[in-house]
Design a protein around this motif. Structure first.
Motif, PDB file in Angstrom:
ATOM      1  N   LEU A 253      78.298  29.537 -99.193  1.00  0.00           N
ATOM      2  CA  LEU A 253      77.851  28.842 -97.986  1.00  0.00           C
ATOM      3  C   LEU A 253      78.783  29.037 -96.796  1.00  0.00           C
ATOM      4  CD1 LEU A 253      76.490  25.433 -99.368  1.00  0.00           C
ATOM      5  CD2 LEU A 253      75.182  27.348 -98.432  1.00  0.00           C
ATOM      6  N   GLY A 254      80.071  28.779 -96.960  1.00  0.00           N
ATOM      7  CA  GLY A 254      80.991  28.899 -95.832  1.00  0.00           C
ATOM      8  C   GLY A 254      82.161  27.944 -95.948  1.00  0.00           C
ATOM      9  N   VAL A 255      82.682  27.509 -94.818  1.00  0.00           N
ATOM     10  CA  VAL A 255      83.912  26.724 -94.757  1.00  0.00           C
ATOM     11  C   VAL A 255      83.607  25.325 -94.245  1.00  0.00           C
ATOM     12  CG1 VAL A 255      86.213  26.578 -93.721  1.00  0.00           C
ATOM     13  CG2 VAL A 255      85.267  28.807 -94.362  1.00  0.00           C
ATOM     14  N   ARG A 256      84.106  24.332 -94.954  1.00  0.00           N
ATOM     15  CA  ARG A 256      83.968  22.954 -94.509  1.00  0.00           C
ATOM     16  C   ARG A 256      84.767  22.740 -93.224  1.00  0.00           C
ATOM     17  NH1 ARG A 256      82.813  19.151 -99.081  1.00  0.00           N
ATOM     18  NH2 ARG A 256      82.784  20.365-101.024  1.00  0.00           N
ATOM     19  N   CYS A 257      84.268  21.892 -92.357  1.00  0.00           N
ATOM     20  CA  CYS A 257      85.055  21.434 -91.221  1.00  0.00           C
ATOM     21  C   CYS A 257      86.085  20.412 -91.693  1.00  0.00           C
ATOM     22  CB  CYS A 257      84.152  20.827 -90.156  1.00  0.00           C
ATOM     23  SG  CYS A 257      85.026  20.129 -88.737  1.00  0.00           S
TER      24      CYS A 257
ATOM     25  N   GLY B 205      79.833  26.998 -88.671  1.00  0.00           N
ATOM     26  CA  GLY B 205      79.925  28.415 -88.334  1.00  0.00           C
ATOM     27  C   GLY B 205      81.240  28.781 -87.688  1.00  0.00           C
ATOM     28  N   GLY B 206      81.710  27.953 -86.754  1.00  0.00           N
ATOM     29  CA  GLY B 206      82.955  28.268 -86.059  1.00  0.00           C
ATOM     30  C   GLY B 206      84.122  28.371 -87.006  1.00  0.00           C
ATOM     31  N   GLU B 207      84.284  27.371 -87.900  1.00  0.00           N
ATOM     32  CA  GLU B 207      85.391  27.408 -88.854  1.00  0.00           C
ATOM     33  C   GLU B 207      85.260  28.579 -89.817  1.00  0.00           C
ATOM     34  OE1 GLU B 207      85.798  23.281 -87.243  1.00  0.00           O
ATOM     35  OE2 GLU B 207      84.209  24.736 -87.544  1.00  0.00           O
TER      36      GLU B 207
ATOM     37  N   GLN C 270      78.842  36.881 -94.455  1.00  0.00           N
ATOM     38  CA  GLN C 270      77.540  37.064 -95.090  1.00  0.00           C
ATOM     39  C   GLN C 270      76.968  35.729 -95.550  1.00  0.00           C
ATOM     40  OE1 GLN C 270      78.705  39.877 -98.129  1.00  0.00           O
ATOM     41  NE2 GLN C 270      78.124  41.660 -96.900  1.00  0.00           N
ATOM     42  N   TRP C 271      77.812  34.872 -96.097  1.00  0.00           N
ATOM     43  CA  TRP C 271      77.339  33.579 -96.605  1.00  0.00           C
ATOM     44  C   TRP C 271      76.635  32.754 -95.530  1.00  0.00           C
ATOM     45  CZ3 TRP C 271      82.474  31.742 -99.339  1.00  0.00           C
ATOM     46  CH2 TRP C 271      82.645  32.462-100.527  1.00  0.00           C
ATOM     47  N   ILE C 272      77.194  32.731 -94.321  1.00  0.00           N
ATOM     48  CA  ILE C 272      76.685  31.783 -93.322  1.00  0.00           C
ATOM     49  C   ILE C 272      75.391  32.242 -92.652  1.00  0.00           C
ATOM     50  CG2 ILE C 272      78.999  30.903 -92.839  1.00  0.00           C
ATOM     51  CD1 ILE C 272      78.898  32.441 -90.169  1.00  0.00           C
ATOM     52  N   GLN C 273      74.971  33.469 -92.888  1.00  0.00           N
ATOM     53  CA  GLN C 273      73.789  33.965 -92.178  1.00  0.00           C
ATOM     54  C   GLN C 273      72.541  33.156 -92.513  1.00  0.00           C
ATOM     55  OE1 GLN C 273      74.208  36.192 -89.686  1.00  0.00           O
ATOM     56  NE2 GLN C 273      76.353  35.933 -90.326  1.00  0.00           N
ATOM     57  N   SER C 274      72.313  32.885 -93.790  1.00  0.00           N
ATOM     58  CA  SER C 274      71.075  32.205 -94.181  1.00  0.00           C
ATOM     59  C   SER C 274      70.984  30.778 -93.643  1.00  0.00           C
ATOM     60  CB  SER C 274      70.938  32.210 -95.703  1.00  0.00           C
ATOM     61  OG  SER C 274      69.797  31.471 -96.102  1.00  0.00           O
ATOM     62  N   PRO C 275      72.028  29.962 -93.811  1.00  0.00           N
ATOM     63  CA  PRO C 275      71.850  28.582 -93.317  1.00  0.00           C
ATOM     64  C   PRO C 275      71.994  28.423 -91.813  1.00  0.00           C
ATOM     65  CG  PRO C 275      74.021  28.824 -94.318  1.00  0.00           C
ATOM     66  CD  PRO C 275      73.285  30.111 -94.575  1.00  0.00           C
ATOM     67  N   LEU C 276      72.684  29.345 -91.140  1.00  0.00           N
ATOM     68  CA  LEU C 276      73.051  29.073 -89.751  1.00  0.00           C
ATOM     69  C   LEU C 276      72.411  29.973 -88.706  1.00  0.00           C
ATOM     70  CD1 LEU C 276      76.880  28.260 -90.063  1.00  0.00           C
ATOM     71  CD2 LEU C 276      74.928  26.697 -90.074  1.00  0.00           C
ATOM     72  N   ARG C 277      71.977  31.156 -89.051  1.00  0.00           N
ATOM     73  CA  ARG C 277      71.459  32.056 -88.020  1.00  0.00           C
ATOM     74  C   ARG C 277      70.027  31.695 -87.637  1.00  0.00           C
ATOM     75  NH1 ARG C 277      72.479  36.837 -85.414  1.00  0.00           N
ATOM     76  NH2 ARG C 277      70.635  37.994 -84.774  1.00  0.00           N
TER      77      ARG C 277
ATOM     78  N   TRP D 270      73.393  27.887 -85.528  1.00  0.00           N
ATOM     79  CA  TRP D 270      73.552  26.444 -85.604  1.00  0.00           C
ATOM     80  C   TRP D 270      75.033  26.120 -85.811  1.00  0.00           C
ATOM     81  CZ3 TRP D 270      69.329  23.916 -84.196  1.00  0.00           C
ATOM     82  CH2 TRP D 270      68.081  24.491 -84.443  1.00  0.00           C
ATOM     83  N   THR D 271      75.456  24.999 -85.274  1.00  0.00           N
ATOM     84  CA  THR D 271      76.861  24.617 -85.400  1.00  0.00           C
ATOM     85  C   THR D 271      77.247  24.411 -86.857  1.00  0.00           C
ATOM     86  OG1 THR D 271      76.898  23.592 -83.219  1.00  0.00           O
ATOM     87  CG2 THR D 271      78.568  22.851 -84.786  1.00  0.00           C
ATOM     88  N   GLY D 272      76.391  23.734 -87.640  1.00  0.00           N
ATOM     89  CA  GLY D 272      76.769  23.461 -89.020  1.00  0.00           C
ATOM     90  C   GLY D 272      75.581  23.166 -89.914  1.00  0.00           C
ATOM     91  N   TYR D 273      75.886  23.026 -91.211  1.00  0.00           N
ATOM     92  CA  TYR D 273      74.859  22.821 -92.235  1.00  0.00           C
ATOM     93  C   TYR D 273      75.372  21.812 -93.250  1.00  0.00           C
ATOM     94  CZ  TYR D 273      71.967  23.987 -96.340  1.00  0.00           C
ATOM     95  OH  TYR D 273      71.132  23.939 -97.437  1.00  0.00           O
TER      96      TYR D 273
END
Length: 366
Positions: free
Chosen positions: A259-263, A272-274, A296-303, A311-314
């Protein structure tokens, strides 16, 4: 300002398998350009606000895409609206008629927001080779750095901000000070290029870098924020084995595989930013494979394919984007991460830091 159209020979560096195709990269750059105002201002999104740091991040992304005139217009906007003391207010409202600099939504002046102009100006110069631009913006950078160093504390850390009434908040944020460290090094690179040595800046940079590396007690404890985890690496203060050790120590606390990185370590929310900034830090450490994987992880939930923005976050426990906003700076951070991984020399120089001056070493612990 010319119509949108990425510069020749640049767009291929914004293509990354599993992250961006050429068409997607073009759409993302166009998405940022569509939000930019005719006077160069780049708000988060139309109807929200502009802050100097995120305005510059988006401008740097435009430079990475070869949109040099648009990026220059963004810096011109900053120069026109710089306060007499060298600062900018922390936030200006974006209204129907444009960004309202006469009525800032946050009249305080934050140190890292003001310092970041040095990173953007140096990046633009490295992207374009435009010496006239660098000469024209040297007074803007000089005044901003002097304002920021007026907030430096005896231990080297940088006070967070100066309020509108002049009150200085001396508490220092590790993330903000790490960003200032990168900016000071870029400012020193500009001074060196112009053959105008700034020994006081060199001393300040050395003290700041030492504080970040060796004195966590000089900063407010915000270790539940992922930015405090990776920013000493992203800002260039921590390199080599020290950077590797820091990132590995809290990887499982902040990174959500797939998924990505927690804020915040405590919240089921990736941003997305983090995520993109961690990718930049990983690239600087020589961990390009892991950097690509996170992007690659963040493309599906955020693009958002309709405009190429992000999107800023998920919130993964709720399977919901939050907040429901697509920001220029999130897209900008993605493009900058892709640019370094694609070999863009200007972006690699400001985030890799090998050729940036480090300042004078501090002997405060001797």
């Amino acid at each position: 300002m010319t119509a949108f159209g990425p510069g020749p020979g640049r767009t291929e560096r914004l293509v990354l398998p599993g992250v961006l195709t050429a068409e997607q990269a073009t759409r993302t750059v166009a998405g940022i350009a569509a939000i930019q105002r005719d006077d160069g201002a780049i708000p988060w999104f139309r109807g929200h606000h502009l802050d100097p740091w995120d305005h510059i991040e988006a401008a740097m992304a435009l430079d990475a895409a070869g949109e040099w005139e648009r990026a220059e217009a963004a810096y011109e906007w900053l120069a026109r609206h710089q306060n007499p003391d060298g600062s900018w207010c922390a936030a200006y409202p974006d209204t129907a008629s444009g960004v309202d600099t006469a009525h800032p939504t946050d009249p305080g002046r934050e140190s890292n927001f003001c310092a970041y102009v040095a990173v953007g100006v140096w990046h633009h110069y490295l992207s374009t080779g435009d010496d006239a631009f660098l000469d024209r913006f040297w007074p803007t950078v000089f005044a901003a750095v002097e304002f920021v160093l007026g907030l430096q504390q005896p231990g080297g850390q940088i006070g967070w901000r100066r309020e509108a009434d002049g009150t200085v908040l001396t508490d220092a944020l590790l993330t903000g000070s790490s960003s200032v460290y990168q900016a000071l090094r870029c400012a020193l690179a500009i001074a060196e290029h112009r053959e105008e040595p700034q020994p006081d800046w060199e001393l300040s940079a050395g003290l700041l870098g030492h504080a970040i590396r060796h004195h966590p007690e000089r900063f407010l404890n915000k270790d539940h924020y992922s930015m405090d985890w990776y920013y000493p690496v992203l800002g260039g203060a921590l390199t080599g084995a020290g950077a590797k050790e820091r990132i590995e120590a809290d990887w499982d606390r902040f990174v959500v595989p797939g998924l990505g990185v927690r804020c915040l370590s405590t919240n089921p929310w990736i941003t997305g930013g983090e995520s993109c900034e961690l990718a930049l830090a990983l690239w600087a450490m020589g961990e390009s494979d892991r950097a690509v994987e996170i992007l690659q992880w963040i493309q599906s939930p955020l693009r958002a394919e309709e405009d190429g923005l992000y999107w800023t976050g998920y919130v993964f426990e709720d399977d919901a984007v939050w907040p429901e906003e697509r920001t220029t700076w999130t897209a900008g951070s993605l493009l900058l991460a892709v640019a370094v991984l694609g070999g863009d020399e200007a972006t690699m120089a400001v985030f890799g830091g090998e050729r940036l001056p480090r300042g004078l070493d501090s002997d405060c612990c001797a």
